[in-house]
Design an enzyme around this catalytic site. Structure first.
Site, mmCIF file in Angstrom:
data_model
loop_
_atom_site.group_PDB
_atom_site.id
_atom_site.type_symbol
_atom_site.label_atom_id
_atom_site.label_comp_id
_atom_site.label_asym_id
_atom_site.label_seq_id
_atom_site.Cartn_x
_atom_site.Cartn_y
_atom_site.Cartn_z
ATOM 1 N N VAL A 195 0.868 -1.181 0.000
ATOM 2 C CA VAL A 195 0.000 0.000 0.000
ATOM 3 C C VAL A 195 0.903 1.228 0.000
ATOM 4 O O VAL A 195 1.962 1.233 0.631
ATOM 5 C CB VAL A 195 -0.931 0.012 1.233
ATOM 6 C CG1 VAL A 195 -2.004 1.083 1.079
ATOM 7 C CG2 VAL A 195 -1.565 -1.350 1.456
ATOM 8 N N SER A 196 0.486 2.273 -0.686
ATOM 9 C CA SER A 196 1.366 3.434 -0.877
ATOM 10 C C SER A 196 1.877 4.003 0.435
ATOM 11 O O SER A 196 3.076 4.278 0.580
ATOM 12 C CB SER A 196 0.630 4.520 -1.678
ATOM 13 O OG SER A 196 -0.511 4.992 -0.974
ATOM 14 N N ASP A 197 0.984 4.200 1.413
ATOM 15 C CA ASP A 197 1.439 4.808 2.660
ATOM 16 C C ASP A 197 2.177 3.810 3.543
ATOM 17 O O ASP A 197 3.048 4.193 4.323
ATOM 18 C CB ASP A 197 0.288 5.479 3.414
ATOM 19 C CG ASP A 197 -0.895 4.572 3.664
ATOM 20 O OD1 ASP A 197 -0.900 3.427 3.179
ATOM 21 O OD2 ASP A 197 -1.840 5.008 4.354
ATOM 22 N N CYS A 198 1.859 2.523 3.416
ATOM 23 C CA CYS A 198 2.597 1.514 4.191
ATOM 24 C C CYS A 198 4.039 1.424 3.713
ATOM 25 O O CYS A 198 4.970 1.329 4.532
ATOM 26 C CB CYS A 198 1.920 0.152 4.067
ATOM 27 S SG CYS A 198 0.240 0.113 4.706
ATOM 28 N N GLU A 247 5.759 4.811 4.998
ATOM 29 C CA GLU A 247 6.054 4.918 6.432
ATOM 30 C C GLU A 247 7.138 3.922 6.838
ATOM 31 O O GLU A 247 8.013 4.242 7.655
ATOM 32 C CB GLU A 247 4.783 4.700 7.262
ATOM 33 C CG GLU A 247 3.656 5.700 6.994
ATOM 34 C CD GLU A 247 4.022 7.143 7.331
ATOM 35 O OE1 GLU A 247 5.092 7.385 7.939
ATOM 36 O OE2 GLU A 247 3.234 8.047 6.988
#
Length: 759
Positions: A486-489, A492
């Protein structure tokens, strides 16, 4: 040491080992002898009031979580409960009180003393990821119709969880734990309790049944409820709006072809269409016949099933069917059958089952989530039989979704939050400037090792055939086995790795090429708008929402731009460029410029941003202000930053805190939670204000003082209102947020203004 065996929480399997179960990270072999159902008919579990919580253990293997109930006293001795086990189960942890904090860093250090005890052997942090109340019933129905034995301890604790989350006034159940009673929640959880052995005349059942009847009975349920009840044989398939697998044979250029749908929508409707086409129905055992009498407000034989395809209770009808969807359903029910030849239907079913098999292969039978997982399980059972390898694997893997807590046994929204929470905890300690403190070195090193282990090193073999997004170099939300990045995973986790392995004393576990792989994948997520979506770039038009058949959710048909995801990507790229200024430099600059332009456009006139993954305007505001700050836009030089800060400040309460309710997500209007200020929302707001260099420190200090005042003597914060959301209406619990964001907020303050006592 003699071999020991334990019974798992959910599937009756036996795990055996020649060494102590206390070595929780050690690999153990699965003995599948007990996986094959031996009974030819449903066997009702034997319920108790509760189980012995001193016998539950969490096993964490490379991030995979499974709960086990120890039946044998020798096993209890060989595998003692950990601090984390006791904490998750609500038992006394006997952790001593910490010194009363005098400064923000004192509070941070007290919290770190607590959460380092929660770190699991593989190096990550785990927790429940509950909230939705429609997940357990799908699993229970799947167990029953596949004749999978349900252990008594499992049935006892699932029933206890469902009872504990009945609506306090009317006794029904909602879409999620804080929601109003709905037909979906009430009919499905009532059914699950009955299948698990609860008597129809139990007071909880009587009250819930009365509420269900007041709402019009199960015929007023949404599409997913009617689907599951038809699988069980309580409803007849004529009540289910059509889900033809032939959709999957459409050419890719068709604007509404399934590959364009949001990943969760298409991976649910994939096996759902297969099961619908097969018209699989469980045999009419006595309990099914009893449910036919209990769930409806009229005699079963008098129900016109076809007439109720579009009847739905008002609370369930968040996204009413459009005229287009109603027309399409009418044509599929009344016209399409004349053209649907047996050979064409079989061709579609075969293609869909091939896609199901690829999903199983690419996720090691973990599947995307707990909705499509049980459906894939059932599809394999229908096609390959009860003793097939695929069925055995699904029986084993469904345990990954379950979690035992003080309220009972719940079903998580995924197989965990392992990578997500671990990345944030690393960053929070870094923000506090404590990474070089020797006290936290072992904890952070183990966390770094976990993220190194969980990075996905290759794309799936059949990426184009099964329409999967590039994933090489990325991180998932949960585990590498689940396999969806996932893009934000990715962002981060990458930030956590970059920051920590460049801190003196920490190993460099990811070489440059692995970092480049992560960047290469991140750069595939941007939409033409400049914003970033979650699992993959947007593939279809928003007009596809006119075909939203789920009814209980909004914004579910396609990927959208999200301020939260976009911010995570922007800040990751900024950090990467600091360390690697010569890699894809121009592309990254263009990407960031477009992304921040999107963040500016997404701001509402009142200065707020709508959050799609957390509650709600507070959550998105924190991320948006962070992304602006990463490019030098702050309160003093940016209109967008100033308006964002002013919005947050306008919502601060007299006690210094912020208190946003999940109702904001549903309505799109900021709504305060009825229980008052929340620690998590307060931390989000303070972080956003500090990122933007908000000039009035007193407001920030007042918020931080509220956070410190809520900290317990042992360093923890208690769980408050639900923090997460998806698809506007379904709320998700993120229990580690109450540690992560207060630590981050307090640590940021100490680093920015000095570790001084708050006035």
């Amino acid at each position: 040491m003699a071999k020991t065996s334990v019974t798992s929480a959910t599937d009756g399997s036996t795990l055996s080992s020649g060494s102590s179960y206390a070595k929780a990270g050690e690999k153990r072999a699965l003995n599948s002898d007990d996986q094959t159902p031996t009974a030819s008919t449903y066997k009702k579990p034997k319920l108790s009031e509760h189980t012995d919580y001193s016998r539950w253990r969490l096993l964490a293997e490379r991030g995979r979580h499974t709960w086990h109930y120890l039946q044998d006293d020798e096993d209890v001795k060989e595998w003692p409960q950990s601090f984390a086990d006791k904490y998750f189960l609500g038992l006394d942890t006997h952790l001593p009180d910490q010194p009363s904090p005098k400064t923000p860093l004192d509070s941070v250090k007290n919290a770190l003393e607590f959460i380092k005890e929660l770190q699991l052997p593989p190096g990550h942090w785990g927790c429940e990821y509950g909230g939705p109340m429609f997940l357990i019933p799908g699993a229970v129905i799947t167990w029953v119709v596949t004749e999978t034995p349900i252990p008594d301890h499992t049935a006892t604790e699932i029933t206890r969880y469902i009872f504990n989350h009945a609506h306090p006034e009317d006794g029904g159940w909602g879409l999620h734990t804080e929601g109003d009673s709905s037909v979906f929640g009430t009919a499905m959880n009532y059914t699950a309790c009955r299948l698990l052995g609860v008597d129809a005349e139990h007071p909880v059942m009587v009250k819930a049944r009365g509420t269900l009847h007041k709402m019009g009975g199960a015929t007023n349920g949404p599409h997913w409820a009617k689907f599951w009840l038809s699988v069980l044989g309580v409803c007849q398939w004529e009540i289910v709006n059509p889900v033809p697998p032939e959709f999957w044979l459409l050419p890719d250029w068709v604007p509404f072809a399934p590959w364009r749908w949001w990943i969760h929508m298409r991976m649910v409707f994939l096996p759902m269409s297969f099961i619908w086409s097969k018209r699989f129905t469980y045999k009419p055992i006595p309990l099914v016949l009893e449910l036919r009498k209990e769930l409806f407000v009229q005699d079963y034989d008098s129900i016109n099933w076809n007439a109720h395809r579009n009847t739905i209770y008002k609370v369930d009808n968040y996204h009413p069917k459009t005229w287009l969807l109603k027309t399409a359903n009418w044509l599929l029910v009344n016209i399409w059958p004349y053209f649907r030849t047996e050979s064409f239907a079989k061709k579609a079913e075969d293609y869909v089952f091939k896609q199901i098999q690829m999903e199983d292969k690419n996720t090691l039978f973990s599947n995307l989530g707990p909705v499509n997982g049980p459906m894939n399980f059932l599809a394999c059972y229908i096609t390959e039989g009860p003793n097939a390898y695929s069925v055995q694997r699904h029986r084993e893997r469904i345990a990954d979704f379950f979690w035992v807590g003080k309220d009972g046994l719940l079903m998580n929204g995924t197989n965990g939050v392992q990578c997500w929470d671990t990345a944030f905890i690393i960053q929070a300690v870094m923000d506090a400037g404590l990474a070089e403190d020797p006290k936290y070195h072992p904890m952070l090193t183990a966390a770094l090792e976990f993220l190194e282990d969980q990075q996905i090193r290759e794309n799936v073999d059949d990426q184009d055939i099964c329409y999967r997004q590039q994933r090489k170099g990325g991180w998932p939300f949960s585990t590498q086995d689940q396999g969806y990045v996932v893009s934000d995973c990715i962002s981060e986790a990458l930030k956590a790795v970059l920051l920590l392995q460049r801190t003196p004393g920490y190993p460099k576990l990811l070489d440059d090429q692995r970092i480049y792989d992560a960047i290469d994948t991140i750069l595939t997520y941007q939409n033409a708008s400049g914003g970033c979506a979650s699992y993959e770039p947007t593939r279809g038009s928003e007009y596809l929402e006119m075909l939203n058949a789920a009814e209980v959710f909004g914004r579910i048909m396609i990927e959208y731009d999200y301020p939260e995801c976009t911010t995570a990507v922007v800040t990751a790229l900024s950090l990467f460029t600091k360390y690697y200024p010569d890699y894809r430099t121009e592309e990254i600059k263009v990407f960031k410029d477009k992304a921040v332009a999107y963040i500016r456009r997404a701001q509402r006139p009142d200065g707020s941003w709508y959050g799609s993954w957390g509650v709600c305007f507070t959550y998105a505001g924190m991320f948006a202000l962070e992304s602006l700050a990463s490019l030098g836009e702050t309160y003093g030089n940016s209109t967008h930053s100033r308006k964002g800060c002013d919005f947050l400040v306008s919502k601060q309460r007299s006690d210094g805190g912020w208190s946003e309710s999940y109702r904001s997500c549903e309505s799109g209007v900021y709504t305060e939670h009825h229980t008052g200020s929340q620690v998590v929302m307060t931390a989000w707001a303070c972080i956003g204000l500090m990122e933007a260099d908000y000039p009035d420190r007193a407001l920030i200090e007042k918020g931080l003082k509220h956070i410190i005042s809520k900290q317990q003597p042992n360093g923890e914060w208690l769980q408050e209102a639900i923090e997460g959301v998806f698809n506007k209406t379904c709320m998700m619990a993120y229990p580690n947020y109450k540690f992560i964001f207060p630590i981050k907020a307090l640590g940021m303050y100490a680093k920015k203004y000095g570790d001084i006592a708050l006035p």
